[in-house]
Scaffold this motif. Structure first.
Motif, PDB file in Angstrom:
ATOM      1  N   UNK A 349     -52.043 -10.275   4.552  1.00  0.00           N
ATOM      2  CA  UNK A 349     -52.711  -8.988   4.716  1.00  0.00           C
ATOM      3  C   UNK A 349     -53.626  -9.019   5.926  1.00  0.00           C
ATOM      4  N   UNK A 350     -53.664  -7.895   6.641  1.00  0.00           N
ATOM      5  CA  UNK A 350     -54.569  -7.713   7.767  1.00  0.00           C
ATOM      6  C   UNK A 350     -55.380  -6.446   7.545  1.00  0.00           C
ATOM      7  N   UNK A 351     -56.609  -6.402   8.053  1.00  0.00           N
ATOM      8  CA  UNK A 351     -57.365  -5.151   7.968  1.00  0.00           C
ATOM      9  C   UNK A 351     -56.721  -4.094   8.852  1.00  0.00           C
ATOM     10  N   UNK A 352     -56.827  -2.850   8.458  1.00  0.00           N
ATOM     11  CA  UNK A 352     -56.290  -1.770   9.271  1.00  0.00           C
ATOM     12  C   UNK A 352     -57.129  -1.605  10.528  1.00  0.00           C
ATOM     13  N   UNK A 354     -59.220   0.330  12.966  1.00  0.00           N
ATOM     14  CA  UNK A 354     -60.001   1.554  12.798  1.00  0.00           C
ATOM     15  C   UNK A 354     -61.179   1.516  13.765  1.00  0.00           C
ATOM     16  N   UNK A 355     -62.148   2.381  13.552  1.00  0.00           N
ATOM     17  CA  UNK A 355     -63.308   2.416  14.434  1.00  0.00           C
ATOM     18  C   UNK A 355     -64.121   1.125  14.354  1.00  0.00           C
ATOM     19  N   UNK A 356     -63.882   0.359  13.307  1.00  0.00           N
ATOM     20  CA  UNK A 356     -64.654  -0.869  13.125  1.00  0.00           C
ATOM     21  C   UNK A 356     -64.116  -2.005  13.971  1.00  0.00           C
ATOM     22  N   UNK A 357     -62.813  -2.219  13.939  1.00  0.00           N
ATOM     23  CA  UNK A 357     -62.241  -3.368  14.641  1.00  0.00           C
ATOM     24  C   UNK A 357     -60.746  -3.168  14.859  1.00  0.00           C
ATOM     25  N   UNK A 358     -60.222  -3.865  15.849  1.00  0.00           N
ATOM     26  CA  UNK A 358     -58.790  -3.896  16.153  1.00  0.00           C
ATOM     27  C   UNK A 358     -58.327  -5.344  16.075  1.00  0.00           C
ATOM     28  N   UNK A 359     -57.173  -5.556  15.453  1.00  0.00           N
ATOM     29  CA  UNK A 359     -56.611  -6.905  15.354  1.00  0.00           C
ATOM     30  C   UNK A 359     -55.489  -7.034  16.382  1.00  0.00           C
ATOM     31  N   UNK A 360     -55.716  -7.830  17.403  1.00  0.00           N
ATOM     32  CA  UNK A 360     -54.684  -8.095  18.403  1.00  0.00           C
ATOM     33  C   UNK A 360     -53.895  -9.340  17.990  1.00  0.00           C
ATOM     34  N   UNK A 361     -52.570  -9.235  18.070  1.00  0.00           N
ATOM     35  CA  UNK A 361     -51.691 -10.342  17.698  1.00  0.00           C
ATOM     36  C   UNK A 361     -51.513 -11.273  18.893  1.00  0.00           C
ATOM     37  N   UNK A 362     -51.708 -12.556  18.649  1.00  0.00           N
ATOM     38  CA  UNK A 362     -51.570 -13.547  19.715  1.00  0.00           C
ATOM     39  C   UNK A 362     -50.412 -14.503  19.467  1.00  0.00           C
ATOM     40  N   UNK A 363     -50.202 -14.902  18.219  1.00  0.00           N
ATOM     41  CA  UNK A 363     -49.144 -15.852  17.899  1.00  0.00           C
ATOM     42  C   UNK A 363     -48.520 -15.512  16.562  1.00  0.00           C
ATOM     43  N   UNK A 364     -47.841 -14.370  16.486  1.00  0.00           N
ATOM     44  CA  UNK A 364     -47.195 -13.945  15.243  1.00  0.00           C
ATOM     45  C   UNK A 364     -45.733 -13.626  15.505  1.00  0.00           C
ATOM     46  N   UNK A 365     -44.948 -13.623  14.429  1.00  0.00           N
ATOM     47  CA  UNK A 365     -43.565 -13.151  14.499  1.00  0.00           C
ATOM     48  C   UNK A 365     -43.170 -12.620  13.134  1.00  0.00           C
ATOM     49  N   UNK A 366     -42.086 -11.892  13.096  1.00  0.00           N
ATOM     50  CA  UNK A 366     -41.542 -11.389  11.846  1.00  0.00           C
ATOM     51  C   UNK A 366     -40.497 -12.366  11.315  1.00  0.00           C
ATOM     52  N   UNK A 367     -40.578 -12.655  10.017  1.00  0.00           N
ATOM     53  CA  UNK A 367     -39.551 -13.426   9.319  1.00  0.00           C
ATOM     54  C   UNK A 367     -39.071 -12.527   8.187  1.00  0.00           C
ATOM     55  N   UNK A 401     -61.346  -9.990   5.890  1.00  0.00           N
ATOM     56  CA  UNK A 401     -60.317  -9.303   5.100  1.00  0.00           C
ATOM     57  C   UNK A 401     -58.914  -9.850   5.349  1.00  0.00           C
ATOM     58  N   UNK A 402     -58.779 -10.773   6.287  1.00  0.00           N
ATOM     59  CA  UNK A 402     -57.463 -11.357   6.565  1.00  0.00           C
ATOM     60  C   UNK A 402     -57.075 -12.300   5.425  1.00  0.00           C
ATOM     61  N   UNK A 403     -55.902 -12.089   4.877  1.00  0.00           N
ATOM     62  CA  UNK A 403     -55.403 -12.941   3.791  1.00  0.00           C
ATOM     63  C   UNK A 403     -54.414 -13.939   4.387  1.00  0.00           C
ATOM     64  N   UNK A 404     -54.957 -15.045   4.830  1.00  0.00           N
ATOM     65  CA  UNK A 404     -54.160 -16.100   5.459  1.00  0.00           C
ATOM     66  C   UNK A 404     -54.897 -17.426   5.292  1.00  0.00           C
ATOM     67  N   UNK A 405     -54.652 -18.125   4.197  1.00  0.00           N
ATOM     68  CA  UNK A 405     -55.405 -19.346   3.887  1.00  0.00           C
ATOM     69  C   UNK A 405     -55.282 -20.438   4.950  1.00  0.00           C
ATOM     70  N   UNK A 406     -54.219 -20.401   5.729  1.00  0.00           N
ATOM     71  CA  UNK A 406     -54.006 -21.458   6.729  1.00  0.00           C
ATOM     72  C   UNK A 406     -54.797 -21.221   8.017  1.00  0.00           C
ATOM     73  N   UNK A 407     -55.518 -20.123   8.088  1.00  0.00           N
ATOM     74  CA  UNK A 407     -56.243 -19.802   9.301  1.00  0.00           C
ATOM     75  C   UNK A 407     -57.691 -20.280   9.279  1.00  0.00           C
ATOM     76  N   UNK A 408     -58.266 -20.447  10.455  1.00  0.00           N
ATOM     77  CA  UNK A 408     -59.699 -20.758  10.555  1.00  0.00           C
ATOM     78  C   UNK A 408     -60.260 -20.070  11.786  1.00  0.00           C
ATOM     79  N   UNK A 409     -61.592 -19.923  11.815  1.00  0.00           N
ATOM     80  CA  UNK A 409     -62.244 -19.313  12.966  1.00  0.00           C
ATOM     81  C   UNK A 409     -63.671 -19.825  13.065  1.00  0.00           C
ATOM     82  N   UNK A 410     -64.203 -19.721  14.258  1.00  0.00           N
ATOM     83  CA  UNK A 410     -65.615 -20.028  14.453  1.00  0.00           C
ATOM     84  C   UNK A 410     -66.467 -18.886  13.911  1.00  0.00           C
ATOM     85  N   UNK A 411     -67.646 -19.235  13.416  1.00  0.00           N
ATOM     86  CA  UNK A 411     -68.524 -18.211  12.837  1.00  0.00           C
ATOM     87  C   UNK A 411     -69.698 -17.865  13.746  1.00  0.00           C
ATOM     88  N   UNK A 412     -69.684 -18.408  14.991  1.00  0.00           N
ATOM     89  CA  UNK A 412     -70.848 -18.224  15.854  1.00  0.00           C
ATOM     90  C   UNK A 412     -70.506 -17.627  17.217  1.00  0.00           C
TER      91      UNK A 412
END
Length: 423
Positions: A349-352, A354-367, A401-412
């Protein structure tokens, strides 16, 4: 008159460019090769081998493409712009000779020396033992760089001689004959990125940003292609920007013109702000990733005519306008990056957008129907706000809101700018 565009690339930078180009009233059809699932929302994806320049040119001729926008550095160094221009197709991006500003660190350092451009003192080596002898003489801290393209990861800031010696070995391990390393003095200061558009003769300032290269919070861990960015770089005052343009950008363009290899495209200067003033760390011959994401969110002007003017060699009337609100991007990467990491995990799952944020895809594909991770840096959650702190709050709320347990990100991401804002 509308313009048909082919966008080359498949990362977050290209998604941001596609998102912005698609908003242009001057756009006819936007194609992307190879693109990604995010880009597919804005462009028709083309199954093209971008290393086959003849096939790319034929595609452009068949589809009536008026402008090719090259996102990543490798095709530029490989000469795609030269091949397409030979077919009469306008290209946003430098020739292979001009792309050496990114493709060869040694080339750029030699240009800096010739033109008196402030940068770190350096030496070039094609022999590992000679390079190691130099390291032992100079001591640490010291910087070791692979000469060629390394996807943002071919640089080691060595704190000890032992680390530097190991970095030299890494640069030559498995490298083709004739490979070089560039060894530089260590420079102290805060880093910032400055962007300019160039038409071969003139440079048009195109914003600043600050990237976060290290993998983990607190700027620790290995170097990456970039774990987040914000724009503008609050540390880059108007005076510093003017000085960098006069002492770094303008002499570079003059040197390239004098060499018969004028630079057309976007020139991205990685700067370090020393006690002596801004100095050049290195150049990129394309937009940064994730810096492009924050620049596109801030750009008020229509991007398409700007790209076309640069490609046609006349930016004389170009005056880009910017939204005042800063923007910030949080990169979501696959656990293990920048080391080894698995591919193919499902992003449920990805957040939609909207005015809050945009999710740009960098390394994704469809399976099939699934969206899966297909790279190290996978998503770039990008938001703007009245302050860097507000942009960060929005971006991190969407990231959560991203539902992807294998992901990580910096918080700072944006930490330095937020600290400045808070006084």
């Amino acid at each position: 008159m509308t313009t048909n565009v082919l966008l080359i690339g498949a990362g977050g930078r290209e998604h941001a460019l596609a998102w912005k180009i698609a908003q242009s009233p001057e756009l006819g059809t936007l194609y992307a090769a190879p693109g990604n699932p995010g880009i597919a929302a804005h462009a028709q994806l083309a199954d093209l081998d971008i290393s086959d320049h003849v096939a790319v040119a034929a595609f452009c001729t068949d589809r009536g493409v008026d402008l090719v926008v090259v996102g990543p550095e490798a095709p530029l160094v490989d000469g795609i712009a030269d091949a397409l221009r030979a077919h009469g197709i306008a290209v946003f991006g430098p020739s292979a000779a001009a792309a050496q500003l990114e493709g060869s660190k040694g080339f750029t350092k030699d240009l800096c020396r010739k033109m008196g451009i402030p940068t770190a003192d350096y030496a070039r080596f094609s022999d590992a033992e000679a390079a190691k002898d130099h390291v032992r003489r100079e001591g640490a801290p010291i910087v070791v760089k692979a000469d060629g393209l390394a996807a943002g990861k071919g640089v080691t800031v060595a704190e000890t001689v032992e680390q530097a010696l190991a970095a030299v070995d890494d640069c030559f391990a498995g490298a083709p004959a004739g490979s070089e390393v560039v060894i530089e003095e260590f420079m102290e200061g805060e880093e910032a990125s400055l962007f300019c558009l160039a038409d071969g003769d003139r440079a048009v300032f195109f914003g600043t940003a600050q990237d976060h290269k290290r993998a983990f919070d607190g700027d620790v861990g290995p170097n990456t292609g970039g774990m987040g960015a914000y724009s503008p770089a609050t540390v880059m005052t108007e005076a510093l920007t003017e000085r960098a343009m006069a002492e770094i950008i303008e002499p570079t363009l003059a040197g390239m013109r004098a060499a018969g290899t004028p630079f057309q495209g976007v020139l991205y200067a990685g700067l370090i702000l020393t006690t002596e003033g801004p100095k050049l760390i290195e150049y990129n011959a394309r937009f940064g990733d994730p810096e492009c994401q924050v620049l596109m969110l801030r750009l008020k002007s229509d991007l398409l005519p700007i790209l076309r003017q640069a490609a046609e060699g006349d930016l004389s009337g170009c005056r880009p306008e910017w939204h005042e609100d800063p923007a910030l991007c949080v990169v979501v990467a696959t656990s293990g990056y920048p080391g080894s990491y698995p591919k193919g995990s499902e992003i449920r799952a990805l957040p939609a957008d909207d005015d809050r944020a945009i999710v740009f895809h960098a390394g994704t594909r469809r399976a099939g129907e699934k969206l899966v991770a297909d790279g190290g840096r996978v998503l770039g959650v990008t938001a703007s706000g009245a302050s860097v702190g507000e942009a960060a709050v929005k971006a991190y709320a969407a990231t959560a809101e991203i539902d992807w347990p294998e992901g990580f990100w910096r918080t700072d991401i944006g930490r330095r700018a937020i600290e400045r804002e808070e006084g």
